[in-house]
Design an enzyme around this catalytic site. Structure first.
Site, PDB file in Angstrom:
ATOM      1  N   HIS A 139      -8.246  -3.519  10.140  1.00  0.00           N
ATOM      2  CA  HIS A 139      -6.991  -3.864   9.483  1.00  0.00           C
ATOM      3  C   HIS A 139      -5.929  -4.106  10.556  1.00  0.00           C
ATOM      4  CE1 HIS A 139      -4.049  -3.509   6.088  1.00  0.00           C
ATOM      5  NE2 HIS A 139      -3.248  -3.072   7.057  1.00  0.00           N
ATOM      6  N   ASP A 189      -1.923  -5.045  11.274  1.00  0.00           N
ATOM      7  CA  ASP A 189      -0.587  -5.063  10.691  1.00  0.00           C
ATOM      8  C   ASP A 189       0.319  -5.995  11.491  1.00  0.00           C
ATOM      9  OD1 ASP A 189      -0.716  -2.988   8.541  1.00  0.00           O
ATOM     10  OD2 ASP A 189      -1.319  -1.732  10.220  1.00  0.00           O
ATOM     11  N   HIS A 244      -2.707  -8.085   7.502  1.00  0.00           N
ATOM     12  CA  HIS A 244      -1.674  -7.662   6.557  1.00  0.00           C
ATOM     13  C   HIS A 244      -0.338  -8.211   7.059  1.00  0.00           C
ATOM     14  CE1 HIS A 244       0.450  -3.940   4.569  1.00  0.00           C
ATOM     15  NE2 HIS A 244       0.832  -5.085   4.037  1.00  0.00           N
ATOM     16  N   GLY A 280       5.926  -0.704   7.417  1.00  0.00           N
ATOM     17  CA  GLY A 280       6.676  -0.878   8.658  1.00  0.00           C
ATOM     18  C   GLY A 280       6.414   0.138   9.735  1.00  0.00           C
ATOM     19  N   GLY A 308       3.803   3.571  11.107  1.00  0.00           N
ATOM     20  CA  GLY A 308       2.652   4.437  10.927  1.00  0.00           C
ATOM     21  C   GLY A 308       3.074   5.895  10.919  1.00  0.00           C
ATOM     22  N   GLY A 309       2.166   6.764  10.458  1.00  0.00           N
ATOM     23  CA  GLY A 309       2.391   8.198  10.523  1.00  0.00           C
ATOM     24  C   GLY A 309       3.262   8.775   9.431  1.00  0.00           C
ATOM     25  N   ASP A 314      -3.039   1.789   1.489  1.00  0.00           N
ATOM     26  CA  ASP A 314      -2.638   1.833   2.900  1.00  0.00           C
ATOM     27  C   ASP A 314      -1.457   2.779   3.051  1.00  0.00           C
ATOM     28  OD1 ASP A 314      -1.947   1.369   5.531  1.00  0.00           O
ATOM     29  OD2 ASP A 314      -1.469  -0.755   5.261  1.00  0.00           O
ATOM     30  N   GLY A 334      -4.962   4.815   9.608  1.00  0.00           N
ATOM     31  CA  GLY A 334      -4.465   4.605  10.965  1.00  0.00           C
ATOM     32  C   GLY A 334      -4.659   5.824  11.828  1.00  0.00           C
ATOM     33  N   SER A 335      -3.679   6.723  11.802  1.00  0.00           N
ATOM     34  CA  SER A 335      -3.710   7.879  12.699  1.00  0.00           C
ATOM     35  C   SER A 335      -4.902   8.790  12.439  1.00  0.00           C
ATOM     36  CB  SER A 335      -2.404   8.677  12.578  1.00  0.00           C
ATOM     37  OG  SER A 335      -2.171   9.077  11.237  1.00  0.00           O
TER      38      SER A 335
END
Length: 239
Positions: free
Chosen positions: A51, A53, A84, A160, A162-163, A193, A215-216
Protein backbone atom coordinates in the site's frame (compact mmCIF):
# COMPACT_ATOMS: atom_id res chain seq x y z
CA UNK A 1 0.10 -0.09 -15.72
CA UNK A 2 2.02 -3.14 -14.64
CA UNK A 3 1.82 -5.65 -17.52
CA UNK A 4 1.34 -8.51 -15.06
CA UNK A 5 -1.35 -6.67 -13.09
CA UNK A 6 -4.07 -9.07 -14.07
CA UNK A 7 -2.04 -11.99 -12.80
CA UNK A 8 -1.12 -10.19 -9.56
CA UNK A 9 -4.71 -9.21 -8.84
CA UNK A 10 -5.94 -12.71 -9.67
CA UNK A 11 -3.46 -14.08 -7.16
CA UNK A 12 -4.67 -11.61 -4.54
CA UNK A 13 -8.29 -12.62 -5.14
CA UNK A 14 -7.33 -16.29 -4.91
CA UNK A 15 -5.55 -15.64 -1.60
CA UNK A 16 -8.60 -13.87 -0.20
CA UNK A 17 -10.86 -16.70 -1.30
CA UNK A 18 -8.61 -19.42 0.10
CA UNK A 19 -7.27 -17.84 3.27
CA UNK A 20 -9.45 -14.89 4.19
CA UNK A 21 -8.36 -11.33 5.04
CA UNK A 22 -4.87 -10.18 4.10
CA UNK A 23 -2.57 -7.49 5.42
CA UNK A 24 -1.26 -4.89 2.97
CA UNK A 25 1.77 -3.23 4.58
CA UNK A 26 1.90 0.55 4.07
CA UNK A 27 5.30 1.83 3.02
CA UNK A 28 4.89 5.26 4.62
CA UNK A 29 7.19 4.43 7.56
CA UNK A 30 9.67 2.19 5.75
CA UNK A 31 13.37 2.89 5.22
CA UNK A 32 13.32 4.89 1.98
CA UNK A 33 17.10 4.89 1.92
CA UNK A 34 16.84 1.18 1.11
CA UNK A 35 13.51 1.08 -0.69
CA UNK A 36 14.11 -1.96 -2.90
CA UNK A 37 15.37 -3.93 0.08
CA UNK A 38 12.28 -3.00 2.09
CA UNK A 39 10.00 -4.14 -0.74
CA UNK A 40 11.86 -7.43 -0.99
CA UNK A 41 11.70 -7.96 2.77
CA UNK A 42 7.97 -7.32 2.89
CA UNK A 43 7.17 -9.59 -0.01
CA UNK A 44 9.45 -12.31 1.34
CA UNK A 45 7.61 -11.94 4.65
CA UNK A 46 4.36 -12.91 2.97
CA UNK A 47 2.77 -9.56 2.11
CA UNK A 48 -0.05 -10.20 -0.37
CA UNK A 49 0.38 -6.67 -1.72
CA UNK A 50 1.78 -3.27 -0.82
CA UNK A 51 0.00 0.00 0.00
CA UNK A 52 1.47 3.34 -1.09
CA UNK A 53 0.20 6.61 0.41
CA UNK A 54 0.52 9.53 -2.00
CA UNK A 55 -0.10 12.85 -0.22
CA UNK A 56 0.19 16.29 -1.77
CA UNK A 57 0.33 18.57 1.29
CA UNK A 58 -2.98 20.16 0.27
CA UNK A 59 -5.75 17.57 0.44
CA UNK A 60 -4.01 16.39 3.61
CA UNK A 61 -1.38 18.33 5.58
CA UNK A 62 1.49 15.95 4.95
CA UNK A 63 3.60 15.72 1.79
CA UNK A 64 4.98 12.26 1.00
CA UNK A 65 6.00 10.97 -2.42
CA UNK A 66 4.73 10.73 -5.97
CA UNK A 67 5.22 9.08 -9.32
CA UNK A 68 8.97 8.52 -9.08
CA UNK A 69 8.63 6.48 -5.91
CA UNK A 70 5.65 4.52 -7.19
CA UNK A 71 7.60 3.66 -10.33
CA UNK A 72 10.57 2.56 -8.22
CA UNK A 73 8.39 0.33 -6.05
CA UNK A 74 6.79 -1.13 -9.17
CA UNK A 75 10.22 -2.11 -10.50
CA UNK A 76 11.11 -3.80 -7.22
CA UNK A 77 7.78 -5.45 -6.39
CA UNK A 78 6.34 -8.66 -7.79
CA UNK A 79 2.90 -8.44 -6.19
CA UNK A 80 0.06 -5.94 -6.56
CA UNK A 81 0.37 -2.31 -5.55
CA UNK A 82 -2.45 -0.24 -4.13
CA UNK A 83 -1.83 3.47 -4.66
CA UNK A 84 -3.90 5.56 -2.26
CA UNK A 85 -4.24 9.08 -3.66
CA UNK A 86 -4.75 11.64 -0.92
CA UNK A 87 -4.46 14.57 -3.32
CA UNK A 88 -6.50 17.45 -4.64
CA UNK A 89 -8.08 16.86 -8.05
CA UNK A 90 -7.00 13.23 -8.37
CA UNK A 91 -8.70 13.17 -11.77
CA UNK A 92 -5.71 15.07 -13.15
CA UNK A 93 -3.17 12.39 -12.24
CA UNK A 94 -4.89 9.00 -12.27
CA UNK A 95 -3.64 8.21 -15.78
CA UNK A 96 -0.05 8.84 -14.67
CA UNK A 97 -0.34 6.54 -11.66
CA UNK A 98 -1.95 3.85 -13.78
CA UNK A 99 1.02 4.07 -16.13
CA UNK A 100 3.41 4.05 -13.16
CA UNK A 101 2.21 0.60 -12.18
CA UNK A 102 -0.74 0.88 -9.81
CA UNK A 103 -2.82 -2.29 -9.76
CA UNK A 104 -5.40 -0.66 -7.49
CA UNK A 105 -6.06 3.08 -7.53
CA UNK A 106 -7.88 4.42 -4.46
CA UNK A 107 -9.37 7.91 -4.57
CA UNK A 108 -11.18 9.84 -1.85
CA UNK A 109 -14.86 10.56 -2.27
CA UNK A 110 -14.33 13.89 -0.50
CA UNK A 111 -11.99 15.12 -3.23
CA UNK A 112 -14.01 14.14 -6.31
CA UNK A 113 -16.27 16.39 -8.35
CA UNK A 114 -17.70 13.46 -10.30
CA UNK A 115 -17.03 10.18 -8.44
CA UNK A 116 -18.79 7.98 -10.99
CA UNK A 117 -16.82 9.35 -13.92
CA UNK A 118 -13.52 9.13 -12.06
CA UNK A 119 -14.09 5.52 -11.02
CA UNK A 120 -15.10 4.58 -14.56
CA UNK A 121 -12.00 6.29 -15.92
CA UNK A 122 -9.74 4.37 -13.54
CA UNK A 123 -11.32 1.11 -14.62
CA UNK A 124 -10.87 2.01 -18.29
CA UNK A 125 -7.15 2.59 -17.65
CA UNK A 126 -6.70 -0.90 -16.22
CA UNK A 127 -6.34 -0.68 -12.42
CA UNK A 128 -9.09 -1.66 -10.05
CA UNK A 129 -11.01 1.40 -8.87
CA UNK A 130 -11.44 1.80 -5.11
CA UNK A 131 -13.27 4.58 -3.29
CA UNK A 132 -12.05 5.83 0.10
CA UNK A 133 -14.01 7.66 2.78
CA UNK A 134 -12.68 9.56 5.80
CA UNK A 135 -14.04 9.04 9.34
CA UNK A 136 -16.39 12.04 9.22
CA UNK A 137 -17.95 11.05 5.90
CA UNK A 138 -21.29 9.23 6.24
CA UNK A 139 -21.07 5.76 4.74
CA UNK A 140 -24.34 6.34 2.87
CA UNK A 141 -22.52 8.74 0.54
CA UNK A 142 -20.70 5.76 -1.00
CA UNK A 143 -23.84 3.83 -1.90
CA UNK A 144 -24.62 5.52 -5.26
CA UNK A 145 -21.21 4.45 -6.61
CA UNK A 146 -20.95 0.85 -5.45
CA UNK A 147 -21.85 -0.41 -8.92
CA UNK A 148 -18.77 1.23 -10.47
CA UNK A 149 -16.12 0.58 -7.84
CA UNK A 150 -14.10 -2.57 -7.15
CA UNK A 151 -13.59 -1.77 -3.49
CA UNK A 152 -14.30 0.64 -0.66
CA UNK A 153 -11.53 1.76 1.70
CA UNK A 154 -12.88 2.83 5.09
CA UNK A 155 -10.46 5.13 6.88
CA UNK A 156 -10.24 4.42 10.60
CA UNK A 157 -8.04 7.47 11.20
CA UNK A 158 -7.94 10.92 9.67
CA UNK A 159 -5.99 10.68 6.40
CA UNK A 160 -2.56 12.23 6.34
CA UNK A 161 -0.50 10.84 9.20
CA UNK A 162 0.61 7.44 10.41
CA UNK A 163 0.50 6.21 13.99
CA UNK A 164 -2.97 7.54 14.89
CA UNK A 165 -5.39 5.77 17.20
CA UNK A 166 -8.12 3.63 15.66
CA UNK A 167 -11.55 5.24 15.33
CA UNK A 168 -14.27 2.63 16.00
CA UNK A 169 -16.70 4.40 13.65
CA UNK A 170 -14.99 2.33 10.96
CA UNK A 171 -16.53 -0.85 12.37
CA UNK A 172 -20.06 0.46 11.84
CA UNK A 173 -19.26 1.50 8.28
CA UNK A 174 -17.67 -1.83 7.40
CA UNK A 175 -20.58 -3.78 8.83
CA UNK A 176 -23.05 -1.58 6.94
CA UNK A 177 -21.21 -2.09 3.64
CA UNK A 178 -20.83 -5.83 4.21
CA UNK A 179 -24.58 -6.15 4.81
CA UNK A 180 -25.33 -4.02 1.76
CA UNK A 181 -23.01 -6.10 -0.42
CA UNK A 182 -24.77 -9.28 0.65
CA UNK A 183 -28.18 -7.73 0.10
CA UNK A 184 -27.32 -6.46 -3.39
CA UNK A 185 -25.15 -9.40 -4.41
CA UNK A 186 -22.19 -7.08 -4.94
CA UNK A 187 -18.58 -8.09 -5.45
CA UNK A 188 -16.69 -5.01 -4.24
CA UNK A 189 -13.90 -5.58 -1.73
CA UNK A 190 -13.89 -4.03 1.73
CA UNK A 191 -10.70 -2.42 2.99
CA UNK A 192 -9.68 -0.52 6.10
CA UNK A 193 -6.74 1.76 6.80
CA UNK A 194 -5.51 3.31 10.04
CA UNK A 195 -4.65 2.30 13.58
CA UNK A 196 -4.41 -1.40 12.78
CA UNK A 197 -2.79 -3.49 15.51
CA UNK A 198 -3.17 -6.88 17.14
CA UNK A 199 -6.00 -5.32 19.20
CA UNK A 200 -7.97 -3.81 16.31
CA UNK A 201 -7.48 -6.23 13.43
CA UNK A 202 -9.88 -8.81 14.86
CA UNK A 203 -12.83 -6.42 15.11
CA UNK A 204 -12.29 -4.96 11.61
CA UNK A 205 -12.09 -8.44 10.08
CA UNK A 206 -15.23 -9.47 11.96
CA UNK A 207 -16.97 -6.37 10.55
CA UNK A 208 -16.10 -7.43 7.00
CA UNK A 209 -12.67 -6.00 6.11
CA UNK A 210 -10.69 -8.14 3.66
CA UNK A 211 -7.83 -5.85 2.64
CA UNK A 212 -6.34 -4.54 5.86
CA UNK A 213 -3.71 -1.82 5.58
CA UNK A 214 -1.14 -1.91 8.38
CA UNK A 215 1.67 0.59 8.78
CA UNK A 216 3.50 0.78 12.09
CA UNK A 217 2.22 -2.64 13.22
CA UNK A 218 4.41 -4.17 10.50
CA UNK A 219 7.11 -1.64 9.64
CA UNK A 220 8.08 -0.91 13.24
CA UNK A 221 8.25 -4.61 14.04
CA UNK A 222 11.71 -6.18 14.13
CA UNK A 223 10.39 -9.20 12.22
CA UNK A 224 8.12 -8.50 9.24
CA UNK A 225 7.27 -12.17 8.73
CA UNK A 226 6.14 -12.63 12.31
CA UNK A 227 4.20 -9.36 12.32
CA UNK A 228 2.25 -10.12 9.14
CA UNK A 229 1.58 -13.72 10.15
CA UNK A 230 0.35 -12.74 13.59
CA UNK A 231 -1.99 -10.06 12.27
CA UNK A 232 -3.45 -12.32 9.60
CA UNK A 233 -3.91 -15.22 12.01
CA UNK A 234 -5.91 -12.96 14.31
CA UNK A 235 -7.99 -11.64 11.40
CA UNK A 236 -8.75 -15.09 10.06
CA UNK A 237 -9.59 -16.44 13.46
CA UNK A 238 -12.66 -14.23 13.71
CA UNK A 239 -14.09 -14.54 10.22
Amino acid sequence: MNPSAGQALAQLSATLAARGPVVLPALLLCDFGHLAREVERLESAGAAGLHLDVMDGRFVPQLTYGLVVVEAVRRAAKGPLEVHLMVEQPESCIEHYAEAGADILTVHLEGLSDPRLTLQTISSLGPQAHLAISPATPVERVEPYLDVCDGVLVMSVEPGFGGQRFNPVALEKLAHLAALRKERGGSFKLAVDGGISTETIGPVAAAGAELIVAGSAVIRSPDYTQAIAQLEQIARGVT
